[in-house]
Design a protein around this motif. Structure first.
Motif, PDB file in Angstrom:
ATOM      1  N   ASP A   1       0.765   2.442  -4.663  1.00  0.00           N
ATOM      2  CA  ASP A   1       0.402   0.805  -3.709  1.00  0.00           C
ATOM      3  C   ASP A   1       1.822   0.332  -2.787  1.00  0.00           C
ATOM      4  OD1 ASP A   1      -1.827  -1.259  -3.870  1.00  0.00           O
ATOM      5  OD2 ASP A   1       0.417  -2.304  -4.046  1.00  0.00           O
ATOM      6  N   GLU A   2       2.866   0.718  -3.390  1.00  0.00           N
ATOM      7  CA  GLU A   2       4.024   0.255  -2.477  1.00  0.00           C
ATOM      8  C   GLU A   2       4.038   1.118  -1.319  1.00  0.00           C
ATOM      9  OE1 GLU A   2       7.641  -1.349  -4.318  1.00  0.00           O
ATOM     10  OE2 GLU A   2       6.828  -0.936  -6.279  1.00  0.00           O
ATOM     11  N   LEU A   3       3.774   2.293  -1.557  1.00  0.00           N
ATOM     12  CA  LEU A   3       4.004   3.422  -0.330  1.00  0.00           C
ATOM     13  C   LEU A   3       2.769   3.221   0.602  1.00  0.00           C
ATOM     14  CD1 LEU A   3       4.860   6.023   0.952  1.00  0.00           C
ATOM     15  CD2 LEU A   3       3.290   7.449  -0.547  1.00  0.00           C
ATOM     16  N   ALA A   4       1.480   2.571   0.085  1.00  0.00           N
ATOM     17  CA  ALA A   4       0.575   2.234   1.042  1.00  0.00           C
ATOM     18  C   ALA A   4       0.892   0.977   2.065  1.00  0.00           C
ATOM     19  CB  ALA A   4      -0.800   1.851   0.211  1.00  0.00           C
ATOM     20  N   VAL A   5       1.680   0.181   1.358  1.00  0.00           N
ATOM     21  CA  VAL A   5       2.145  -1.242   1.955  1.00  0.00           C
ATOM     22  C   VAL A   5       3.369  -0.787   2.993  1.00  0.00           C
ATOM     23  CG1 VAL A   5       3.662  -3.233   1.707  1.00  0.00           C
ATOM     24  CG2 VAL A   5       2.009  -2.640  -0.047  1.00  0.00           C
ATOM     25  N   ALA A   6       4.050   0.252   2.578  1.00  0.00           N
ATOM     26  CA  ALA A   6       5.177   0.803   3.410  1.00  0.00           C
ATOM     27  C   ALA A   6       4.395   1.494   4.650  1.00  0.00           C
ATOM     28  CB  ALA A   6       5.915   1.646   2.654  1.00  0.00           C
TER      29      ALA A   6
END
Length: 734
Positions: free
Chosen positions: A361-366
């Motif tokens: 999820d954090e990668l998707a945000v980035a």
């Protein structure tokens, strides 16, 4: 008669449970029954210098106080007593073995009295002097001394180099505290002494034959002299996979006193048993601008005891879910002065996938990419670690159906962009994965001439609905109504069964039933072919079926003979067959269940109070035997995922090595007010490879990924990323 497999069939044991007819381990009685109460240590490491039992023994009604000095003989070497799920080079804890104290709440004495109240009072009078030794119960304090353990996860490529060169990187640490099972039924055992030294032991366990082997090996008893029975279990969730110390103490006292003894642990004492270990998970993901993964590294550091190296697979799930050019995974253990951890629903996956799915999820945000789209771009059609395709994997369909049911396309991607009055609204999602396992089980079927069927196996039903699916499969395979099927489980004298865990019981026992039913059908056909003017002449075993109390041609159902007529012709009152599950080895496929979880949270903007208002969990788990009990399993997993995300945490005062909230009042779990709308979707999945019925199992998959979906929703609602569980209001508003 209608087929029941695949239908929402009510529990066949439901009436017995709600009326109180079902008896649990601490409810069986004996004429000479006495009661044992455990005295626990009050320090985490050291030696017992002296135990003064005089005041306890002076209490009227007290029979004896057992300690390491006056107990019966026990096995001295670890190799002489193991259980079926012991860690490598490990063995169950031996209560009252010697003067060593390994952890706080360790049992150090057992007071036995004519009634429980007297025993409980007398236990407070046992005086113990200790010689304390230095200790640590803090995972963070020992993380640098953690030892590496071998896991069957091979590195692929140079993940460190690929990570350094990735266009977009995410690197973070996630923490899951120790969590406790807290089943409704307390751990208890009733050891009934019989003349001649034989024992019948009623124990709360997930494996009666495992407990029987353990008791016999620890106390040097013959297997024919010990029968272990556990017909009903009031929840266990993995805590009953290994024998717990109450059964050893009850057996020990019964052998010493030659009387029947009951030992029941208090709720607080159950915090001295096994638990989900606290774990530090470090994830690093490197991606290209289009979202394709160039590197995935996963390091887990978990707590274990000083005397056993317990670990489960936290680190291998990325290679199962997502395609990555390179990967590296390591697992380490920090040895602490605590009890050995144990299996808790989806061990390894519940923790490891939580960290993995938060990192995704954090990668998707980035990447400024929709979280579902990122997962689709990284989707893997094979287990990359094993280099094998899946026997079936309908995870894409799980994403599609769950997203549509949830309304995901309406999501505003920016954090804090969705509101409902004074509450911030967040939507998060995650993937789930678990193993589709199967184990050798056996079952015995007895078919009587009047059409009644009895099915028996030593398998346990820990509340998952095993009685019901056994009745369903037997009814359909033998062509009788489910009301005409009697099921016997949880007795060590019945046909062989593994412990109930790992989501393998449904598939395993069902195939043992199918095989035994095949043998019964073959026997009936052999007799039917011998009947004068038989309508089944020249038919072979695989050309007939049992349906509506008759043996009939599959191609021409009109060609049939009543089973009662066949058995009458053969002069039989009953046919009895016992068979094992007999699974063929498959080294060409990976076997897993999969899920997609979408969660909505509402967060009070001023107070930080979090409510999980909606969860949709779409599951692909092969053929579902009972959509009613299976849906209950998934719902229960979701509720536990809510607890994992927002509530559960064992709080240890590391100055004393003692859990401060060893009760259900202060160890928070979700209650009715915390649980709102849960929708379960079973995605159709045909799997002709894994086994002949295409069954995978659903016990564990329901919890995997739920905590991550909620954590991701909290971030979407608040813009605050909380990586250490549970997510409490102070972490949101700070």
């Amino acid at each position: 008669m209608m087929a029941t497999i695949g239908t929402p069939t009510s529990r066949v044991d439901g009436r017995a449970k709600v009326t109180g007819a079902a008896k649990y381990a601490a409810e069986f009685t004996a004429p000479d029954l006495v009661y044992g109460v455990v005295v626990n240590s009050t320090m985490p490491r050291g030696r017992i210098v002296s135990i003064d039992t005089s005041r306890a023994l002076a209490v009227a009604g007290v029979i004896d106080v057992l300690t390491h000095k006056n107990r019966v003989k026990m096995a001295e070497k670890d190799d002489d007593y193991r259980d079926d799920v012991a860690p490598e080079n490990g063995a169950p804890f031996r209560p009252l073995y010697d003067d060593k104290v390994h952890f706080n709440y360790q049992p150090v004495a057992l007071v036995v009295a004519e009634d429980e109240d007297t025993a409980r009072f007398a236990a407070t009078l046992v005086a113990i002097d200790y010689q304390a030794e230095s200790f640590t119960t803090d995972l963070q304090a020992r993380r640098e001394q953690a030892i590496k353990v071998d896991k069957p996860v091979k590195p692929r490529g140079d993940a460190v180099k690929a990570l350094a060169g990735a266009a977009v990187r995410h690197d973070a640490e996630y923490f899951i505290p120790a969590e406790y099972h807290n089943p409704m039924e307390l751990y208890g055992a009733t050891a009934v002494w019989h003349h001649g030294g034989k024992l019948t032991v009623y124990d709360k366990t997930q494996g009666v034959q495992n407990v029987q082997r353990y008791v016999c090996s620890v106390f040097g008893l013959k297997s024919e002299d010990v029968q272990v029975i556990s017909p009903f279990v009031g929840g266990a969730f993995g805590s009953g996979l290994r024998p717990q110390y109450e059964v050893a103490l009850a057996t020990m006292a019964a052998l010493k006193l030659q009387r029947s003894v009951r030992v029941v642990l208090s709720r607080a004492q159950m915090y001295g048993l096994c638990y989900r270990p606290a774990t530090i998970e470090r994830l690093a993901l490197g991606a290209k601008q289009d979202g394709a993964l160039a590197a995935l590294t996963h390091e887990a550091i978990a707590m274990t005891s000083q005397h056993e190296a317990f670990s489960r697979n936290d680190i291998g799930w990325g290679d199962v879910l997502y395609r990555s050019e390179t990967s590296r995974a390591t697992h380490r253990l920090a040895k602490l002065d605590v009890p050995t951890p144990g299996d808790m629903r989806a061990p390894g996956a519940a923790t490891g996938v939580y960290a993995l799915e938060c990192a995704m999820d954090e990668l998707a945000v980035a990447l400024k990419m929709d979280p579902v789209e990122l997962r689709l771009r990284c989707y893997s059609d094979e287990d990359q670690d094993k280099g094998l395709p899946f026997s079936s994997k309908q995870l894409k369909e799980c994403y599609r159906q769950a997203a549509n049911a949830f309304g995901w396309p309406k999501r505003s991607p920016e954090p804090r962009a969705m509101r409902d009055g004074s509450e911030l609204v967040g939507w998060g999602m995650a993937s789930g994965v678990w193993e589709a396992l199967q184990m050798p089980f056996a079952s015995r079927i007895v078919l009587t001439a009047n059409g009644h069927v009895e099915v028996s196996s030593a398998a346990s039903d820990i509340g998952t609905g095993t009685y019901t699916i056994v009745a369903q499969v037997a009814a359909d395979m033998l062509g009788v109504d489910i009301a005409d099927v009697t099921v016997k489980l949880g007795d060590s004298t019945l046909p062989q069964a593994q412990v109930e865990g790992g989501s393998w019981t449904a598939a395993s026992i069902s195939h043992a039933i199918v095989n035994a039913a095949d043998d019964i059908r073959a026997r009936l056909l052999l007799i039917a072919l011998d009947m004068p003017d038989s309508s089944l002449k020249e038919l072979k075993r695989d050309e007939v079926t049992l349906v509506d109390g008759a043996i009939a041609s599959i191609a021409d159902p009109g060609r049939k003979i009543a089973i009662s007529d066949v058995m009458r012709h053969g002069g039989l009152e009953r046919i009895e067959k016992e068979r094992g599950s007999d699974f063929a080895e498959d080294d060409k496929h990976a076997h897993n269940t999969h899920s997609a979880i979408f969660a909505e949270v509402k967060v009070d903007e001023e107070l930080g109070i979090i409510r999980v208002t909606r969860v949709v969990n779409a599951v692909a788990a092969g053929r579902i035997l009972n959509t009613k009990t299976a849906a209950s399993q998934i719902m229960g997993g979701v509720v536990w995922g809510i607890g994992m995300a927002l509530h559960e945490e064992a709080l240890i005062d590391h100055r004393f090595g003692r859990i401060m909230n060893a009760n259900i009042a202060e160890y928070h779990v979700p209650v009715n007010a915390d649980v709102h709308d849960i929708k379960v979707i079973f995605v159709e999945e045909q799997d002709a490879v894994i086994n002949r019925m295409g069954i995978k199992g659903v016990g564990e998959i329901g919890i995997v990924g739920v905590a991550a979906a909620i954590a991701n929703a909290v971030y979407h609602a608040t813009g605050k990323r909380v990586r250490d569980l549970p997510i409490t209001l102070d972490k949101v508003v700070s």
